[in-house]
Scaffold this motif. Structure first.
Motif, PDB file in Angstrom:
ATOM      1  N   ASP A 304       0.826  -1.206   0.000  1.00  0.00           N
ATOM      2  CA  ASP A 304       0.000   0.000   0.000  1.00  0.00           C
ATOM      3  C   ASP A 304       0.860   1.255   0.000  1.00  0.00           C
ATOM      4  O   ASP A 304       0.542   2.247  -0.664  1.00  0.00           O
ATOM      5  CB  ASP A 304      -0.928  -0.009   1.223  1.00  0.00           C
ATOM      6  N   ARG A 376     -11.085  -2.637   3.361  1.00  0.00           N
ATOM      7  CA  ARG A 376     -10.612  -1.625   2.414  1.00  0.00           C
ATOM      8  C   ARG A 376     -10.586  -2.134   0.984  1.00  0.00           C
ATOM      9  O   ARG A 376     -10.881  -1.405   0.049  1.00  0.00           O
ATOM     10  CB  ARG A 376      -9.203  -1.179   2.808  1.00  0.00           C
ATOM     11  N   GLN A 379     -14.042  -1.894  -0.255  1.00  0.00           N
ATOM     12  CA  GLN A 379     -14.418  -0.504  -0.505  1.00  0.00           C
ATOM     13  C   GLN A 379     -13.733   0.026  -1.765  1.00  0.00           C
ATOM     14  O   GLN A 379     -14.308   0.783  -2.538  1.00  0.00           O
ATOM     15  CB  GLN A 379     -14.018   0.360   0.699  1.00  0.00           C
ATOM     16  N   TRP A 380     -12.515  -0.369  -1.938  1.00  0.00           N
ATOM     17  CA  TRP A 380     -11.737   0.082  -3.105  1.00  0.00           C
ATOM     18  C   TRP A 380     -12.385  -0.411  -4.401  1.00  0.00           C
ATOM     19  O   TRP A 380     -12.593   0.350  -5.354  1.00  0.00           O
ATOM     20  CB  TRP A 380     -10.310  -0.466  -2.972  1.00  0.00           C
ATOM     21  N   THR A 383     -15.513   1.528  -5.063  1.00  0.00           N
ATOM     22  CA  THR A 383     -15.265   2.894  -5.567  1.00  0.00           C
ATOM     23  C   THR A 383     -14.951   2.904  -7.050  1.00  0.00           C
ATOM     24  O   THR A 383     -15.320   3.837  -7.755  1.00  0.00           O
ATOM     25  CB  THR A 383     -14.001   3.504  -4.912  1.00  0.00           C
ATOM     26  N   PHE A 397      -7.087   5.204  -3.361  1.00  0.00           N
ATOM     27  CA  PHE A 397      -8.264   5.061  -2.511  1.00  0.00           C
ATOM     28  C   PHE A 397      -8.098   3.953  -1.475  1.00  0.00           C
ATOM     29  O   PHE A 397      -8.601   4.027  -0.359  1.00  0.00           O
ATOM     30  CB  PHE A 397      -9.475   4.741  -3.391  1.00  0.00           C
ATOM     31  N   LEU A 398      -7.389   2.939  -1.869  1.00  0.00           N
ATOM     32  CA  LEU A 398      -7.177   1.777  -1.013  1.00  0.00           C
ATOM     33  C   LEU A 398      -6.697   2.156   0.383  1.00  0.00           C
ATOM     34  O   LEU A 398      -6.918   1.440   1.338  1.00  0.00           O
ATOM     35  CB  LEU A 398      -6.163   0.856  -1.697  1.00  0.00           C
ATOM     36  N   HIS A 399      -6.042   3.294   0.491  1.00  0.00           N
ATOM     37  CA  HIS A 399      -5.345   3.563   1.746  1.00  0.00           C
ATOM     38  C   HIS A 399      -6.168   4.265   2.805  1.00  0.00           C
ATOM     39  O   HIS A 399      -5.647   4.935   3.657  1.00  0.00           O
ATOM     40  CB  HIS A 399      -4.058   4.321   1.459  1.00  0.00           C
ATOM     41  N   HIS A 402     -12.347   5.426   2.818  1.00  0.00           N
ATOM     42  CA  HIS A 402     -13.459   4.580   2.412  1.00  0.00           C
ATOM     43  C   HIS A 402     -14.828   5.093   2.826  1.00  0.00           C
ATOM     44  O   HIS A 402     -15.825   4.509   2.487  1.00  0.00           O
ATOM     45  CB  HIS A 402     -13.268   3.150   2.912  1.00  0.00           C
ATOM     46  N   THR A 517      -6.443  -8.193  -7.205  1.00  0.00           N
ATOM     47  CA  THR A 517      -5.956  -8.159  -5.816  1.00  0.00           C
ATOM     48  C   THR A 517      -4.896  -9.235  -5.560  1.00  0.00           C
ATOM     49  O   THR A 517      -4.501  -9.452  -4.419  1.00  0.00           O
ATOM     50  CB  THR A 517      -7.120  -8.362  -4.816  1.00  0.00           C
ATOM     51  N   TYR A 534      -5.843  -2.087 -12.207  1.00  0.00           N
ATOM     52  CA  TYR A 534      -5.287  -1.743 -10.893  1.00  0.00           C
ATOM     53  C   TYR A 534      -4.854  -3.015 -10.178  1.00  0.00           C
ATOM     54  O   TYR A 534      -5.594  -3.999 -10.170  1.00  0.00           O
ATOM     55  CB  TYR A 534      -6.346  -1.054 -10.021  1.00  0.00           C
TER      56      TYR A 534
END
Ligand SMILES: NC(=O)c1ccc[n+]([C@@H]2O[C@H](COP(=O)([O-])OP(=O)(O)OC[C@H]3O[C@@H](n4cnc5c(N)ncnc54)[C@H](O)[C@@H]3O)[C@@H](O)[C@H]2O)c1
Ligand SMILES: O=c1ccn([C@@H]2O[C@H](COP(=O)(O)OP(=O)(O)O[C@H]3O[C@H](CO)[C@@H](O)[C@H](O)[C@H]3O)[C@@H](O)[C@H]2O)c(=O)[nH]1
Length: 578
Positions: A304, A376, A379-380, A383, A397-399, A402, A517, A534
């Motif tokens: 991250d 997260r 949530q990522w 988004t 956004f991951l960080h 959220h 991921t 991503y």
């Protein structure tokens, strides 16, 4: 006078001084205990098993000479990932292996050679050993197996106890009770293979002593934690890095000899067979899993941070892994560690430490960090259904930002989920981050289509019991799962996801956005195929100058918002907050 065809040397470690010697079958027959052998039937005893059973019923025990694993009969309580794999592998070498489970359906399907789990290399071995009658599956009449066995393994589940994180030992103690009640005279070795909190073997031994009613029963309890990994379990069992046995007697004692004999085909290097105390063996198991979880959490944190500073986690981890003191394993970022072991074992370890008023702060933070991570990631992914693409910043956004994800901005969006298991090469959904992600998306009002190459539909449905009526679509291939998707998310690193037909996939999705991921794909390649891609701790990649493809991105985000998000995140990291 009769002659038995037996291996020439047998060792009888029993109290009788006449038998306490290495003896040939003839000596055996000429000693006073030969009477028992004669008495057991009208016909002559032909097999070592028959002699063993006869002696056992008279309170004596026949131990195979060192290295002679083919004389041993063992039983496993629990036909799960550990019990089944161990039974099948040991049946290659032992005289007989009983695999016992109270789940009648499981045993029935095993007898039909239908394997209830996905584990590479298991099927052929199981078939071979079952057909050659060295491997038996029982869901009742456990007494038969107990009477016949030299070694009884307890390999039942020790899941997290609901609500408090402690290991639930009820299955272990219920097997211990059953064994204690059914033990027949003579010596039997009880081996605890389930992962249990420190101090459990001691408690099991005391518990069993109190439960044994039959005279002349002798037994020892030893700890023999298992280190196999799902997905490579057969390979790991046959070629273990080390075997740990806790609580055996001294060199030459029956428990130690039996364990040496049993593992002789697997452990060629003497140093890799470690004899320890009960407590050390139990602790080694937890410490190993805790260390692996720590490495993964460490890697995830670095991934991250790499994303924020434009560094590539793959490059960083490869370089640090080349340091032999660190090693290259378990440095792969992901959506959080899952499975039936790492999360529950660390929770159990931390809880047991608390019973001694001791806080394992590092591991407490690993547990918390892993929970935060799964949230997260979900949530990522959510988004990205809303953000415009290409926008390098949305990856940040991951960080932690959220709070902006709500049902209003995800409601009705479509997500294609590739992979549900907690890792590749297993069908196991226990504590899978993918399940968590899908549940989050459904809670936000999204439409979710899922595909996993190995998971059975019934298991998926079982995991979404609380989501009846939600728009969850279980698909038969990747393409159906991705049809009309606003975002495609890879949650398990199945090999087949590497080689999808990207042009076909591109034509099917609503917006060509992929969140990987597992860092499974090559960023530039996927960008070239027209996707916004991503992954974790690596720069994203975007379609190159392709106007037609750009039109697929339906919603645009404000540049200012994104910049603000990034600035606030950098600020948070500087001040050390989550
Ligand atoms: N899964 C792994 O990769 C792994 C690796 C190492 C250690 N372990 C540990 O090994 C233990 C077993 O794990 P698993 O994944 O094989 O569990 P599992 O849930 O797959 O299997 C456990 C089996 O035990 C059976 N069972 C329950 N009560 C029983 C009883 N009284 N008699 C006979 N059978 C009974 C259940 O029906 C089930 O089939 C756990 O303590 C786990 O932490 C697991
Ligand atoms: O670099 C890595 C390695 C693993 N994982 C994840 O970590 C979890 C656990 O993976 P793994 O260790 O392969 O799974 P298990 O089969 O549960 O095996 C662990 O748990 C078993 C049960 O205790 C032990 O016997 C094994 O030694 C131990 O590796 C999975 O979600 C993986 O995706 C990562 O995210 N990054």
């Amino acid at each position: 006078m009769f002659v038995l065809s037996l291996k020439p040397l047998l060792k009888l470690p029993c109290k009788s001084s006449k038998l306490e010697q290495r003896c040939t079958p003839h000596i055996l027959l000429s000693c006073k205990h030969s009477l028992f052998i004669k008495q057991s039937g009208s016909k002559f005893l032909r097999s070592l098993g028959q002699i063993r059973r006869t002696l056992k019923s008279q309170g004596l025990h026949l131990v195979a000479k060192k290295g002679d694993v083919s004389d041993l009969c063992v039983s496993f309580f629990g036909a799960g990932y550990v019990g089944l794999v161990s039974s099948v592998c040991l049946a290659d070498f032992c005289r007989k292996v009983y695999c016992l489970d109270t789940d009648k359906e499981k045993i029935a399907s095993l007898r039909d050679l239908q394997i209830p789990i996905h584990e590479p290399l298991l099927e052929d071995k199981l078939r071979k050993n079952y057909e050659s009658k060295r491997l038996f599956f029982l869901s009742e009449n456990f007494e038969l197996a107990i009477r016949d066995s030299d070694i009884l393994f307890i390999a039942v589940g020790t899941p997290s106890r609901r609500g408090d994180g402690h290991a639930d030992l009820s299955y272990v103690f219920s097997v211990a009770e059953l064994i204690a009640e059914m033990l027949t005279p003579g010596y039997t070795l009880i081996v605890i293979k389930s992962t249990v909190p420190i101090g459990t073997c001691n408690k099991v031994q005391e518990f069993m002593k109190a439960k044994v009613k039959t005279p002349k029963v002798q037994f020892d309890v030893v700890s023999n934690p298992e280190f196999l990994r799902q997905g490579s379990a057969v390979e790991n069992f046959l070629h273990p890095d080390r075997v740990v046995v806790g609580g055996c007697g001294p060199v030459g004692s029956p428990s130690r000899k039996q364990m040496e004999t049993l593992y002789s085909p697997f452990v060629k290097d003497k140093e890799a067979l470690l004899f320890t105390s009960w407590e050390e063996a139990e602790m080694i198991k937890y410490a190993s899993n805790a260390f692996l979880a720590l490495k993964i959490q460490f890697t995830n944190e670095f991934a991250d941070f790499c994303q924020l500073v434009n560094a590539n986690i793959s490059v960083v981890m490869k370089a640090i892994g080349l340091d032999e003191r660190i090693g290259s394993h378990y440095l792969q970022p992901g959506p959080g560690f899952g499975g039936s072991c790492l999360p529950k074992d660390i929770r159990a370890l931390v809880r047991s430490a608390q019973e001694y008023s001791y806080s394992m702060r590092l591991l407490e933070s690993v547990i918390e960090g892993n929970e935060i991570r799964k949230r997260r990631i979900a949530q990522w992914i959510a988004t990205l259904a809303n953000e415009s693409c290409p926008k390098e910043d949305v990856g940040t956004f991951l960080h932690g930002h959220h709070t902006t994800v709500t049902t209003t901005n995800v409601y009705g969006k479509r997500f294609g989920i590739l992979g549900l298991t907690f890792k590749a090469n297993t069908d196991d959904l226990r504590e899978s981050p993918a399940i968590y992600v899908v549940q989050e998306l459904l809670s936000l009002g999204a439409h979710v289509s899922v595909y996993d190459p190995q998971v059975k539909i019934e298991s998926v449905i079982r995991n979404f019991d609380n989501f009846k009526g939600f728009p969850l679509n279980i698909c038969e291939d990747s393409y159906s799962a991705c049809k009309d998707a606003d975002v495609v998310a890879i949650l398990t690193e199945w090999e087949e996801f590497r080689n999808l037909d990207w042009d076909r996939l591109h034509s099917l999705v609503s917006r060509p956005v992929i969140v990987d991921t597992r860092n499974l794909l090559e960023p530039s390649l996927i960008g070239e195929k027209g996707f916004c891609y991503y992954s974790l701790g690596r720069p994203p990649s975007f379609p190159q100058n392709n106007d037609k493809q750009q039109q697929k991105y339906k919603i645009s985000a404000s540049e200012t918002n994104l910049q603000q998000t990034k600035n606030s995140l950098i600020e948070k990291i500087k001040t050390g907050s989550q």
